[in-house]
Design an enzyme around this catalytic site. Structure first.
Site, short mmCIF file in Angstrom:
data_model
loop_
_atom_site.label_atom_id
_atom_site.label_comp_id
_atom_site.label_asym_id
_atom_site.label_seq_id
_atom_site.Cartn_x
_atom_site.Cartn_y
_atom_site.Cartn_z
NE ARG A 97 30.16 -5.98 27.26
CZ ARG A 97 29.65 -7.14 26.85
NH1 ARG A 97 29.21 -7.30 25.61
NH2 ARG A 97 29.56 -8.18 27.68
CG HIS A 133 33.21 -11.27 30.02
ND1 HIS A 133 32.56 -10.35 30.82
CD2 HIS A 133 32.28 -11.73 29.13
CE1 HIS A 133 31.30 -10.26 30.44
NE2 HIS A 133 31.11 -11.08 29.43
CD GLN A 147 29.57 -15.16 30.71
OE1 GLN A 147 29.07 -14.25 30.09
NE2 GLN A 147 28.86 -16.20 31.14
CG ASP A 197 33.32 -16.70 23.72
OD1 ASP A 197 32.20 -16.49 23.22
OD2 ASP A 197 34.01 -15.82 24.26
CB CYS A 222 30.01 -16.55 27.71
SG CYS A 222 30.93 -16.28 26.18
NE ARG A 233 27.40 -11.91 33.15
CZ ARG A 233 27.67 -11.26 32.00
NH1 ARG A 233 27.56 -11.89 30.85
NH2 ARG A 233 28.11 -10.01 32.01
#
Ligand code: CP
Length: 323
Positions: free
Chosen positions: A111, A138, A141, A240, A280, A308
């Site tokens: 990340r 991402h 996700q 988001d 998310c 996830r």
């Protein structure tokens, strides 16, 4: 349990949605479903004897915990490395970091801010790399999100990916953020329609448009500054946070221009009557989404979060199978 080695033959990275073919994505979804339904009953251990390093340059709750738990449940050892703890944070090159870690561990979960860094680790190393979020994309996700929708829409025992085809997702808010970019790529891969709404000046970065074109999906999305136009006939309304990690100095201006794009109960009601709400997380209730929408029975935010774990376990298993 399905045999992933039939679908994954060569070492792979998972840096963007299209790193898996549709056939490979179908295998990952099917495996995730089996892992989910058999969790806690002595599942497969494809990472037995392996250590996977997790290099995190940004904060995380869902991604960090789901990967640590997932690697452990697959028989592996997760090794968490915050950027400040390793020499990468003091100027050691990305390439040397990749070469050295390739001698010690069996895979990397990364990340970071700059997408070029995760690409550089993949290019220079000899072990699989998973993108756990960059400023550009991402993908973990979006695979978990798409799996969550497929679970809802597929008939029992039916084709998970077929359940996504032709459905419309509306992304409202910061239409140039990593989750929006990744959903554009995912929607194109999975045969969905995507419409994005947000203020002028927050378009996708040219770097993303170039990446989308290289994936064969140039122009595969619709942008509008009218939130109600975007959600019309939508099966999913997605948002988001307005201030992604690294954009904190723009907070006041972003809140000012994005407030008309908040997902209110009225905006959500303008989508299809059975539309689902997704985020998310983490959410900022009262900013990008009203608390009443987060609490709506058609909000599936915690199913997304749970998935996830199952989907990333399937991705890890796929990359391990491809060695
Ligand atoms: N959605 C997501 O990536 O959450 P975290 O930042 O908590 O990992």
């Amino acid at each position: 349990m399905a045999d992933l080695t039939a679908s994954f033959h060569f070492m792979k990275h998972f840096l963007q949605e299209t790193d898996f073919t549709l056939r490979e994505a179908a295998a990952v979804f099917a495996h995730a479903q089996e892992l989910k339904h058999t969790r806690g009953r002595g599942g497969p251990q494809p990472l037995a004897g392996q250590t996977w390093a997790m290099i995190f340059s940004k904060s995380s709750t869902r991604t960090r915990v789901s990967f640590e738990v997932g690697i452990h449940e697959l028989g592996g050892n997760p090794l968490f490395l915050s950027r400040g703890d390793i020499q990468l944070g003091r100027g050691e090159t990305v390439a040397d970091t990749a070469r050295v870690l390739s001698r010690f561990v069996h895979g990397l979960v990364v990340r970071t801010f700059d997408h070029a860094e995760v690409q550089g680790l993949a290019d220079a190393g000899t072990i699989p790399v998973i993108n756990a979020l960059t400023d550009l994309l991402h993908p973990c996700q979006i695979y978990a999100d798409a799996f969550t929708l497929a679970e809802r829409w597929a008939a029992p025992g039916g084709d998970l990916l077929a359940a996504l085809r032709g459905r419309k997702i509306a992304f409202v808010g910061d239409r140039g953020c990593n989750v929006a970019n990744s959903w554009i790529m995912g929607a194109n891969l999975f045969g969905m329609k995507i419409s994005l709404a947000g203020p002028p000046g927050f378009d996708a970065a040219p770097e993303f448009d170039a990446l989308l074109a290289r994936s064969g999906f140039a122009g595969g999305y619709e942008f509008t500054t009218d939130a109600y136009a975007a959600v019309r006939d939508a099966d999913v309304v997605y948002t988001d946070v307005w201030v992604s990690m690294g954009k904190e100095e723009e907070t006041a201006e972003r809140i000012r221009v994005m407030t008309p794009f908040a997902v209110t109960p009225e905006l959500f009601a303008a989508a299809k009557p059975d539309a689902l709400f997704m985020h998310c997380l983490p959410a900022h209730p009262g900013q990008e989404v009203a608390q009443a929408v987060l609490d709506n029975p058609r909000s599936i935010i915690f199913d997304q979060a749970e998935n996830r774990l199952h989907v990333q376990k399937a991705i890890l298993s796929a990359l391990a199978a491809a060695r």
